[in-house]
Scaffold this motif. Sequence first.
Motif, PDB file in Angstrom:
ATOM      1  N   TYR A   1      35.771  29.259  50.837  1.00 10.22           N
ATOM      2  CA  TYR A   1      36.624  30.349  50.927  1.00 10.22           C
ATOM      3  C   TYR A   1      35.765  31.760  50.308  1.00 10.22           C
ATOM      4  O   TYR A   1      34.757  31.504  49.324  1.00 10.22           O
ATOM      5  N   ILE A   2      36.259  32.760  50.838  1.00  4.76           N
ATOM      6  CA  ILE A   2      35.517  33.874  50.103  1.00  4.76           C
ATOM      7  C   ILE A   2      36.700  34.916  49.694  1.00  4.76           C
ATOM      8  O   ILE A   2      37.908  34.915  50.458  1.00  4.76           O
ATOM      9  N   TYR A   3      36.475  35.297  48.478  1.00  7.41           N
ATOM     10  CA  TYR A   3      37.551  36.315  48.137  1.00  7.41           C
ATOM     11  C   TYR A   3      37.436  37.781  47.987  1.00  7.41           C
ATOM     12  O   TYR A   3      36.179  38.113  47.752  1.00  7.41           O
ATOM     13  N   SER A   4      38.549  38.553  48.208  1.00 10.27           N
ATOM     14  CA  SER A   4      38.600  39.868  48.103  1.00 10.27           C
ATOM     15  C   SER A   4      38.434  40.175  46.676  1.00 10.27           C
ATOM     16  O   SER A   4      38.812  39.494  45.718  1.00 10.27           O
ATOM     17  N   GLU A   5      37.952  41.245  46.262  1.00 12.78           N
ATOM     18  CA  GLU A   5      38.202  41.835  44.848  1.00 12.78           C
ATOM     19  C   GLU A   5      39.630  41.702  44.234  1.00 12.78           C
ATOM     20  O   GLU A   5      39.665  41.314  43.020  1.00 12.78           O
ATOM     21  N   LYS A   6      40.725  42.024  45.055  1.00 16.09           N
ATOM     22  CA  LYS A   6      42.080  41.642  44.498  1.00 16.09           C
ATOM     23  C   LYS A   6      42.247  40.195  44.316  1.00 16.09           C
ATOM     24  O   LYS A   6      43.081  39.852  43.206  1.00 16.09           O
ATOM     25  N   GLU A   7      41.889  39.284  45.079  1.00 19.66           N
ATOM     26  CA  GLU A   7      42.108  37.850  44.992  1.00 19.66           C
ATOM     27  C   GLU A   7      41.362  37.261  43.814  1.00 19.66           C
ATOM     28  O   GLU A   7      41.974  36.524  43.046  1.00 19.66           O
ATOM     29  N   ALA A   8      39.920  37.726  43.726  1.00 19.48           N
ATOM     30  CA  ALA A   8      39.318  37.441  42.460  1.00 19.48           C
ATOM     31  C   ALA A   8      39.990  37.954  41.291  1.00 19.48           C
ATOM     32  O   ALA A   8      39.794  37.130  40.230  1.00 19.48           O
ATOM     33  N   LYS A   9      40.420  38.964  41.273  1.00 23.82           N
ATOM     34  CA  LYS A   9      41.062  39.450  39.894  1.00 23.82           C
ATOM     35  C   LYS A   9      42.193  38.677  39.690  1.00 23.82           C
ATOM     36  O   LYS A   9      42.531  38.595  38.516  1.00 23.82           O
ATOM     37  N   ALA A  10      43.063  38.352  40.597  1.00 25.63           N
ATOM     38  CA  ALA A  10      44.172  37.567  40.502  1.00 25.63           C
ATOM     39  C   ALA A  10      44.045  36.344  39.790  1.00 25.63           C
ATOM     40  O   ALA A  10      44.717  35.952  39.117  1.00 25.63           O
ATOM     41  N   ILE A  11      43.059  35.520  40.171  1.00 24.54           N
ATOM     42  CA  ILE A  11      42.569  34.398  39.523  1.00 24.54           C
ATOM     43  C   ILE A  11      42.315  34.566  38.081  1.00 24.54           C
ATOM     44  O   ILE A  11      42.738  34.074  37.384  1.00 24.54           O
TER      45      ILE A  11
ATOM     46  N   THR B   1      43.280  37.272  36.161  1.00 27.12           N
ATOM     47  CA  THR B   1      44.466  37.515  35.660  1.00 27.12           C
ATOM     48  C   THR B   1      45.394  36.258  35.342  1.00 27.12           C
ATOM     49  O   THR B   1      46.103  36.110  33.994  1.00 27.12           O
ATOM     50  N   HIS B   2      45.555  35.337  36.283  1.00 27.20           N
ATOM     51  CA  HIS B   2      46.371  34.134  36.112  1.00 27.20           C
ATOM     52  C   HIS B   2      45.747  33.164  34.902  1.00 27.20           C
ATOM     53  O   HIS B   2      46.451  32.818  34.058  1.00 27.20           O
ATOM     54  N   ALA B   3      44.395  33.130  34.829  1.00 23.22           N
ATOM     55  CA  ALA B   3      43.855  32.345  33.971  1.00 23.22           C
ATOM     56  C   ALA B   3      43.974  33.005  32.329  1.00 23.22           C
ATOM     57  O   ALA B   3      44.175  32.001  31.486  1.00 23.22           O
ATOM     58  N   ILE B   4      43.814  34.182  32.336  1.00 24.88           N
ATOM     59  CA  ILE B   4      44.155  34.931  30.944  1.00 24.88           C
ATOM     60  C   ILE B   4      45.644  34.757  30.603  1.00 24.88           C
ATOM     61  O   ILE B   4      46.006  34.537  29.518  1.00 24.88           O
ATOM     62  N   HIS B   5      46.530  35.249  31.422  1.00 28.78           N
ATOM     63  CA  HIS B   5      47.933  35.521  31.023  1.00 28.78           C
ATOM     64  C   HIS B   5      48.994  34.593  31.375  1.00 28.78           C
ATOM     65  O   HIS B   5      49.943  34.541  30.674  1.00 28.78           O
ATOM     66  N   THR B   6      48.466  33.838  32.386  1.00 27.96           N
ATOM     67  CA  THR B   6      49.361  32.941  32.638  1.00 27.96           C
ATOM     68  C   THR B   6      49.016  31.472  32.057  1.00 27.96           C
ATOM     69  O   THR B   6      49.960  30.653  31.415  1.00 27.96           O
TER      70      THR B   6
ATOM     71  N   VAL C   1      34.426  32.372  41.829  1.00 22.75           N
ATOM     72  CA  VAL C   1      34.293  32.250  43.333  1.00 22.75           C
ATOM     73  C   VAL C   1      33.471  33.086  44.164  1.00 22.75           C
ATOM     74  O   VAL C   1      33.097  34.370  43.378  1.00 22.75           O
ATOM     75  N   ASN C   2      33.083  32.850  45.313  1.00 23.18           N
ATOM     76  CA  ASN C   2      32.383  33.868  45.982  1.00 23.18           C
ATOM     77  C   ASN C   2      33.182  35.041  46.424  1.00 23.18           C
ATOM     78  O   ASN C   2      34.170  35.088  46.793  1.00 23.18           O
ATOM     79  N   LYS C   3      32.474  36.251  46.518  1.00 24.78           N
ATOM     80  CA  LYS C   3      33.158  37.550  46.782  1.00 24.78           C
ATOM     81  C   LYS C   3      32.690  37.950  48.250  1.00 24.78           C
ATOM     82  O   LYS C   3      31.664  37.854  48.598  1.00 24.78           O
ATOM     83  N   ALA C   4      33.704  38.394  49.077  1.00 28.12           N
ATOM     84  CA  ALA C   4      33.516  38.908  50.340  1.00 28.12           C
ATOM     85  C   ALA C   4      32.337  39.990  50.307  1.00 28.12           C
ATOM     86  O   ALA C   4      31.558  40.013  51.187  1.00 28.12           O
ATOM     87  N   GLY C   5      32.195  40.750  49.269  1.00 26.62           N
ATOM     88  CA  GLY C   5      31.163  41.888  49.182  1.00 26.62           C
ATOM     89  C   GLY C   5      29.501  41.310  49.142  1.00 26.62           C
ATOM     90  O   GLY C   5      28.758  41.920  49.486  1.00 26.62           O
TER      91      GLY C   5
ATOM     92  N   SER D   1      44.867  28.071  38.301  1.00 27.42           N
ATOM     93  CA  SER D   1      44.316  29.496  38.513  1.00 27.42           C
ATOM     94  C   SER D   1      44.144  29.821  39.794  1.00 27.42           C
ATOM     95  O   SER D   1      44.314  30.700  40.627  1.00 27.42           O
ATOM     96  N   VAL D   2      43.020  29.061  40.495  1.00 25.76           N
ATOM     97  CA  VAL D   2      42.224  29.056  41.537  1.00 25.76           C
ATOM     98  C   VAL D   2      43.222  28.945  42.656  1.00 25.76           C
ATOM     99  O   VAL D   2      43.445  29.794  43.671  1.00 25.76           O
ATOM    100  N   GLN D   3      43.960  27.908  42.380  1.00 23.48           N
ATOM    101  CA  GLN D   3      45.011  27.547  43.524  1.00 23.48           C
ATOM    102  C   GLN D   3      46.234  28.604  43.614  1.00 23.48           C
ATOM    103  O   GLN D   3      47.100  28.403  44.495  1.00 23.48           O
ATOM    104  N   SER D   4      46.161  29.235  42.667  1.00 17.19           N
ATOM    105  CA  SER D   4      47.636  30.339  42.524  1.00 17.19           C
ATOM    106  C   SER D   4      47.423  31.459  43.484  1.00 17.19           C
ATOM    107  O   SER D   4      48.155  32.000  44.174  1.00 17.19           O
TER     108      SER D   4
END
Length: 488
Positions: A3-13, A15-20, A182-186, A210-213
């Motif tokens: 899988y390749i992650y956009s910047e928003k998807e990578a940030k969401a992981i 954020t989930h790890a820190i805040h959830t 995770v790998n980034k699309a850029g 967090s990754v699976q979220s």
Amino acid sequence: MRYIYSEKEAKAIDTHAIHTVGIPSLVLMERAAMTVAAVLIEREKKDCRFLAVCGAGNNGGDGVAVARILCQQGYRAAVTVIGQPEHMTEEMKKQMEIAVGCQVPVLPLTAVTDGEFDVMLDAVFGIGLSREVRDAYAAVLENMNESGAKIYALDIPSGIHAGTGQILGTAVRADCTVTFGVNKAGLVLYPGAAYAGEVIVGDIGFPSVSVQSVQPQMYYFEPEDLPGLFPARRPRSHKGTFGKVLVAAGCETMAGAACLAARAAYAAGAGLVRVVSTANNRNVLLGTLPEILFSERGELREGVAWADAIVIGPGLGLGEEAEEMVRYVVENATVPTVIDGDGIRLCRNVADRLPDHFILTPHVKEMSGLTGIPVGDLQADIPGTTREAAERWNCVIAQKDARTVVSDGKECYINVSGNNGMATGGSGDVLAGITGGLLAQGMGTFEAAKLAVYWHGLSGDWMAPQKGTYGLMASDLIAGMSGVVSEL
């Protein structure tokens, strides 16, 4: 599949790890720094001099932490910071306090240009950058590139958009990028891929929950995926088992396009291939490829009724007869159909939406004609524009570029196989033929298009050591197809 992650998807992981989950951001930062330090200690000599060039954000905090860990391990490492102290994130401030307490040298920005460092760590911007780099920041990035030092980028080279790979004004050219979690699309898409150097995906302790979220919408294949992608070949079979491909292609001056597409369809495993072309092409096609069936253009209707899959467009021409052929196929084909080359240019004249069993394979210039979007804007976001066009046209689209992207309007497959030797006449005809051959064997349109693009690129990679990228020709790709399969 990776899988390749956009910047928003990578940030969401993150954020989930820190805040959830509740993992402190400083803990993740320490893990990231330890990962980078381990790479540096493994690869660089003990007497190397390291300079961490840090911004005021959390990416800068990563860099400061790496420099501190290196110093604690007996390496000569220092930190320089661009940005005002009042703009530092809390994590960056804390890392600077710890570094000063550990007596890590903090140098002025002139250290970037003084020629005293063997290795520089690019920790200026992270994956959140979305605006153009200017002024003092642009100067620092350019000075790093001109320093002669080996550069390791932390997470992503500064100046590269993490979601699209575009250069935001100027960017660091890294020798190696250690990206986090995770790998980034850029880092996969061009031009970012050319700036990233070698990419290492480092484990920084993101919990699996967090990754699976986050469900990423982009991915690519790797060689170990290949055996599971091909359609099955039953031992008890005959030529009809593996399907019949109709290739409607080739005007009077383009017999080669029809030949390449037909040969590729056979090489992809089709049982029978019929070529519909101009009468003038009969002898050259049958003389070059005696395995085909041949029909003239007036017999298109019978060919469409006969076929299990259709390829239309390579070298077809742009005249009225060619347009009517495309119109007939669009309106009457009930089997999976690939429209390529001239067929794409004509497609917009005969329809504004296609049946969902169609595949379009435009290069970016053809995509521009199809969508009305300038080439530069398409290349600024190949995944996004491919997805939008696939949804708009109700079909699968493979937009061909240095990184070809295939989308069904929802997901995006990013192709990482292939090389610049494949930028040669006829390469697209081969791809269309491979796709048709896979469709004839019963594959779905999205799966066939993805495998065709990947196999096509692998074939180019197989042949490049033998032919060289300067001398690679489209017909070599067909020869390379069997080489790829022989390794399965």
